[in-house]
Design a protein around this motif. Structure first.
Motif, PDB file in Angstrom:
ATOM      1  N   UNK B 161       0.811  -1.222   0.000  1.00  0.00           N
ATOM      2  CA  UNK B 161       0.000   0.000   0.000  1.00  0.00           C
ATOM      3  C   UNK B 161       0.843   1.269   0.000  1.00  0.00           C
ATOM      4  N   UNK B 162       2.108   1.178   0.395  1.00  0.00           N
ATOM      5  CA  UNK B 162       2.889   2.409   0.508  1.00  0.00           C
ATOM      6  C   UNK B 162       3.910   2.557  -0.619  1.00  0.00           C
ATOM      7  N   UNK B 163       3.778   1.729  -1.663  1.00  0.00           N
ATOM      8  CA  UNK B 163       4.697   1.873  -2.791  1.00  0.00           C
ATOM      9  C   UNK B 163       4.413   3.191  -3.509  1.00  0.00           C
ATOM     10  N   UNK B 164       5.437   3.966  -3.716  1.00  0.00           N
ATOM     11  CA  UNK B 164       5.289   5.219  -4.455  1.00  0.00           C
ATOM     12  C   UNK B 164       4.487   6.273  -3.704  1.00  0.00           C
ATOM     13  N   UNK B 165       4.558   6.221  -2.373  1.00  0.00           N
ATOM     14  CA  UNK B 165       3.775   7.150  -1.573  1.00  0.00           C
ATOM     15  C   UNK B 165       4.750   8.044  -0.802  1.00  0.00           C
ATOM     16  N   UNK B 166       4.474   9.346  -0.728  1.00  0.00           N
ATOM     17  CA  UNK B 166       5.447  10.230  -0.087  1.00  0.00           C
ATOM     18  C   UNK B 166       5.498  10.028   1.443  1.00  0.00           C
ATOM     19  N   UNK B 167       6.513  10.610   2.065  1.00  0.00           N
ATOM     20  CA  UNK B 167       6.798  10.319   3.476  1.00  0.00           C
ATOM     21  C   UNK B 167       5.615  10.649   4.375  1.00  0.00           C
ATOM     22  N   UNK B 168       5.015  11.796   4.113  1.00  0.00           N
ATOM     23  CA  UNK B 168       3.934  12.253   4.969  1.00  0.00           C
ATOM     24  C   UNK B 168       2.724  11.340   4.855  1.00  0.00           C
ATOM     25  N   UNK B 169       2.375  11.040   3.590  1.00  0.00           N
ATOM     26  CA  UNK B 169       1.226  10.181   3.362  1.00  0.00           C
ATOM     27  C   UNK B 169       1.490   8.792   3.920  1.00  0.00           C
ATOM     28  N   UNK B 170       2.743   8.352   3.786  1.00  0.00           N
ATOM     29  CA  UNK B 170       3.061   7.022   4.285  1.00  0.00           C
ATOM     30  C   UNK B 170       2.760   6.926   5.775  1.00  0.00           C
ATOM     31  N   UNK B 171       3.180   7.940   6.522  1.00  0.00           N
ATOM     32  CA  UNK B 171       2.931   7.796   7.958  1.00  0.00           C
ATOM     33  C   UNK B 171       1.450   7.960   8.268  1.00  0.00           C
ATOM     34  N   UNK B 172       0.727   8.717   7.456  1.00  0.00           N
ATOM     35  CA  UNK B 172      -0.712   8.796   7.746  1.00  0.00           C
ATOM     36  C   UNK B 172      -1.410   7.485   7.359  1.00  0.00           C
ATOM     37  N   UNK B 173      -0.883   6.802   6.338  1.00  0.00           N
ATOM     38  CA  UNK B 173      -1.436   5.482   6.018  1.00  0.00           C
ATOM     39  C   UNK B 173      -1.140   4.490   7.134  1.00  0.00           C
ATOM     40  N   UNK B 174       0.068   4.561   7.667  1.00  0.00           N
ATOM     41  CA  UNK B 174       0.407   3.668   8.793  1.00  0.00           C
ATOM     42  C   UNK B 174      -0.571   3.859   9.928  1.00  0.00           C
ATOM     43  N   UNK B 175      -0.817   5.124  10.231  1.00  0.00           N
ATOM     44  CA  UNK B 175      -1.748   5.421  11.311  1.00  0.00           C
ATOM     45  C   UNK B 175      -3.119   4.824  11.033  1.00  0.00           C
ATOM     46  N   UNK B 176      -3.557   5.012   9.789  1.00  0.00           N
ATOM     47  CA  UNK B 176      -4.879   4.522   9.409  1.00  0.00           C
ATOM     48  C   UNK B 176      -4.944   3.002   9.536  1.00  0.00           C
ATOM     49  N   UNK B 177      -3.900   2.339   9.052  1.00  0.00           N
ATOM     50  CA  UNK B 177      -3.888   0.877   9.093  1.00  0.00           C
ATOM     51  C   UNK B 177      -3.817   0.387  10.539  1.00  0.00           C
ATOM     52  N   UNK B 178      -3.030   1.092  11.345  1.00  0.00           N
ATOM     53  CA  UNK B 178      -2.955   0.705  12.761  1.00  0.00           C
ATOM     54  C   UNK B 178      -4.299   0.895  13.463  1.00  0.00           C
ATOM     55  N   UNK B 179      -5.010   1.931  13.048  1.00  0.00           N
ATOM     56  CA  UNK B 179      -6.331   2.156  13.623  1.00  0.00           C
ATOM     57  C   UNK B 179      -7.266   0.994  13.256  1.00  0.00           C
ATOM     58  N   UNK B 180      -7.204   0.586  11.986  1.00  0.00           N
ATOM     59  CA  UNK B 180      -8.016  -0.565  11.569  1.00  0.00           C
ATOM     60  C   UNK B 180      -7.692  -1.780  12.427  1.00  0.00           C
ATOM     61  N   UNK B 181      -6.403  -1.971  12.648  1.00  0.00           N
ATOM     62  CA  UNK B 181      -5.970  -3.116  13.444  1.00  0.00           C
ATOM     63  C   UNK B 181      -6.514  -3.027  14.867  1.00  0.00           C
ATOM     64  N   UNK B 182      -6.449  -1.813  15.433  1.00  0.00           N
ATOM     65  CA  UNK B 182      -6.948  -1.647  16.795  1.00  0.00           C
ATOM     66  C   UNK B 182      -8.456  -1.868  16.882  1.00  0.00           C
ATOM     67  N   UNK B 183      -9.145  -1.554  15.774  1.00  0.00           N
ATOM     68  CA  UNK B 183     -10.590  -1.790  15.772  1.00  0.00           C
ATOM     69  C   UNK B 183     -10.927  -3.268  15.663  1.00  0.00           C
ATOM     70  N   UNK B 184      -9.898  -4.091  15.518  1.00  0.00           N
ATOM     71  CA  UNK B 184     -10.143  -5.532  15.527  1.00  0.00           C
ATOM     72  C   UNK B 184      -9.976  -6.225  14.182  1.00  0.00           C
ATOM     73  N   UNK B 185      -9.609  -5.479  13.149  1.00  0.00           N
ATOM     74  CA  UNK B 185      -9.402  -6.126  11.860  1.00  0.00           C
ATOM     75  C   UNK B 185      -8.111  -6.940  11.868  1.00  0.00           C
ATOM     76  N   UNK B 186      -8.153  -8.029  11.135  1.00  0.00           N
ATOM     77  CA  UNK B 186      -6.928  -8.768  10.882  1.00  0.00           C
ATOM     78  C   UNK B 186      -6.263  -8.125   9.673  1.00  0.00           C
ATOM     79  N   UNK B 187      -4.973  -7.824   9.789  1.00  0.00           N
ATOM     80  CA  UNK B 187      -4.293  -7.120   8.701  1.00  0.00           C
ATOM     81  C   UNK B 187      -3.169  -7.979   8.138  1.00  0.00           C
ATOM     82  N   UNK B 188      -3.135  -8.081   6.817  1.00  0.00           N
ATOM     83  CA  UNK B 188      -1.998  -8.708   6.152  1.00  0.00           C
ATOM     84  C   UNK B 188      -1.390  -7.653   5.240  1.00  0.00           C
TER      85      UNK B 188
END
Ligand SMILES: Nc1ncnc2c1ncn2[C@@H]1O[C@H](COP(=O)(O)OP(=O)(O)OP(=O)(O)O)[C@@H](O)[C@H]1O
Ligand SMILES: [Mg+2]
Lengths: 253, 306
Positions: B161-188
């Protein structure tokens, strides 16, 4: 059945051609109109295929059916090849839609586009000549079943083709010749016996002949027989298409 | 508890290429799993099999207990996939696309609020009515993520998901994905940024040429093999002709006056190295210690396997 999913895919396919209606609806109507102007102008005085039916009137059902054939094919085939080449077909393949739902959505979208074009030509043609309607049910059945046949062929062609030129080949070497040589511009009775015989192997001939019957009540072949031919053609194609979709031929390699 | 994903002995050929050679893998619910491997290893192929986009030759795969072939409807309701390629339908706007995607899952009428939330979470609200064609690559990537989540799947797979994504967006995507994980989603997650995997994932599988060559918790992977090694980089003021044997035996790389020495975390002493160098007449001006990270483990494992 996931009816709501089926409806969504159908709706998306309708939107897809409606958003470019200039090219998908208006253009075929204009093309048919050009044929009508040229051929009726040149041949009106010289040809009378059926008694008491002007050549212009004779021509219109054929042109309508030819456009129905070509547009039903174009709709499903071009949508599929585009989604395959751009890769966005995965968004449909990822969903719980079954192969039957997939088929029906593409099929009905093709039918709708073909009928819209057919009706468009009819409305424009009314400005030229009064067309009788002998049997509206036949008109509907032939239009519906013929677009179902071509919609299915379009799905097959769209799945099988890997590039746009494969599809163009399908269109230029199969669909176009068969639709031109199916009695749009003439009655097959005016052909030499050999060509008459050959025409009877062309399924598009039955579509046009039966459709014409719906307007005039006269035809080269018993319309019930034509209807049976078209229906059987659709059944066979539906079985073939559904099987291709079921095993995921070229879609889920 | 039912595993989120169960993959058993999956084989896949593309013509003569044996792309997956009997891969097995179980991912529990609630895990954050990293699927790593070099280009062409078979990661996307495995994901496509999970999603039903590719048919396996043999083996069995379930998502939330549903067989991906026999119970494909149920398994696809449970799964959201963010594809690796930036694919999109050029005919539609972002919102139209999301509504259509929800509709395929029978949720067109009920999805409105959820779509708003997704757009907001992925910072796409002001692009909702833009056509897909007019979006930048990073925005398209975020739409792909929204599309994968639109039917609220329990299991979410993100293929780079972070291929070709700038530094700022990358960390906001990380945050988003971590939030999904905390909500109980299984993440691969698959990624080629090893630090990303190291930071986010609890458990990691490394696949190479169609085989799972490592499968363990992040800590266990780091504690094994090269994970135990660290690199000592010593800069000398002068050049030493004859390096002491102790240093020579561990020397990984030497250039001008810089020596790179590989040391075992437990068995080698940094002080002993320094002493040996001083005894040999070396004058140390700088030292740096580099801990092994996932990248070293990854390189070591994939190198061994080939
Ligand atoms: N549709 C296909 N037809 C033929 N070969 C394929 C197909 N899809 C994948 N392959 C081959 O299978 C192998 C695995 O490919 P895959 O895309 O799964 O790798 P990957 O691990 O996702 O790599 P990357 O990190 O580059 O995305 C590659 O050798 C690839 O060329
Ligand atoms: Mg990949």
């Amino acid at each position: 059945m996931n009816f709501s999913g089926l409806y969504t895919l159908f709706y998306k396919e309708i939107l897809r051609f409606a958003k470019v209606a200039l090219q998908t609806v208006l253009a075929p109507v204009v093309t048919a109109l050009l044929y009508l102007l040229v051929f009726s102008h040149v041949l009106e005085e010289h040809v009378e295929v059926y008694d008491n039916i002007s050549y212009t009137a004779f021509l219109i059902p054929g042109l309508m059916m030819m456009s129905i054939i070509q547009n039903a094919f174009a709709n499903s085939s071009s949508s599929l090849i585009q989604s395959k080449i751009t890769g966005n077909i995965i968004f449909v393949l990822l969903t719980p839609l079954s192969y039957l739902e997939f088929y029906l959505a593409f099929l009905f979208a093709s039918i709708v586009r073909a009928l819209v074009v057919g009706i468009g030509i009819f409305l424009v043609a009314m400005g030229f000549v009064e067309l009788p309607v002998h049997n509206a049910l036949y008109l509907f059945l032939f239009a519906f079943l013929s677009s179902a046949v071509l919609g299915s062929i379009g799905i097959i062609a769209g799945i099988w083709s890997e590039r746009f030129d494969h599809l163009a080949g399908f269109q230029n070497f199969i669909i176009m010749p068969l639709s031109f040589l199916s009695g749009v511009f003439y009655s097959i009775h005016s052909l030499p016996p050999f060509w008459q015989l050959l025409s009877k192997f062309n399924p598009f001939f039955y579509m046009i002949d039966g459709f014409r019957y719906g307007f005039f009540g006269v035809s080269d072949i018993n319309p019930l027989y034509s209807l049976a031919v078209v229906f059987v053609a659709w059944t066979l194609l539906a079985v073939l298409t559904l099987n291709m979709l079921r095993v995921g031929y070229k879609l889920r390699n | 508890m039912l595993p989120a994903i169960e993959i058993e002995n999956v084989h896949k050929h593309f013509g003569s290429l044996h792309a997956l050679k009997g891969v097995s893998l179980t991912i529990e619910q609630g895990e954050f799993f990293g699927l790593l491997g070099p280009n062409g290893a078979g990661k996307s192929t495995l994901i496509n099999i999970l999603a039903g986009l590719t048919r396996m030759d043999s083996g069995a795969v379930t998502v939330m207990g549903h067989d991906v072939v026999k119970d494909y409807r149920q398994s696809r309701y449970s799964l959201g996939v963010v594809p690796q390629e930036l694919v999109f339908d050029p005919f539609f706007s972002v919102r139209e696309l999301l509504e259509i995607q929800a509709g395929y899952f029978g949720q067109r009428k009920t999805s409105g609020k959820w779509i708003d939330r997704l757009l907001e979470g992925l910072k796409l609200t002001d692009k909702a009515s833009s056509n897909m064609r007019s979006l930048s690559g990073g925005m398209k990537r975020r739409v792909l993520i929204a599309q994968a989540l639109v039917h609220k799947p329990q299991v979410v797979i993100l293929d780079e998901p972070t291929a070709g994504v700038d530094v700022e967006l990358r960390s906001s995507l990380w945050e988003f994905i971590q939030m999904l994980h905390q909500e109980g989603h299984t993440i691969v997650l698959t990624t080629h940024y090893l630090e990303e995997a190291e930071m986010l994932c609890d458990r990691i599988g490394i696949i190479n040429q169609g085989e799972m060559i490592a499968l363990d918790s992040k800590e266990a992977l780091l504690a094994k093999g090269v994970g135990q090694l660290r690199t000592l980089r010593i800069t000398l003021a002068n050049h030493i002709e004859a390096l002491p044997d102790l240093v020579k035996s561990k020397l990984q790389h030497a250039s001008a006056n810089v020596l790179e020495i590989r040391l075992d975390r437990h068995n080698d002493s940094i002080v002993a190295m320094m002493d040996a160098l001083r005894d040999a007449g070396g004058e140390v001006v700088d030292i740096a210690i580099e801990e092994s990270d996932l990248e070293d483990v990854f390189i070591e494992l994939t190198r061994q396997a080939t």
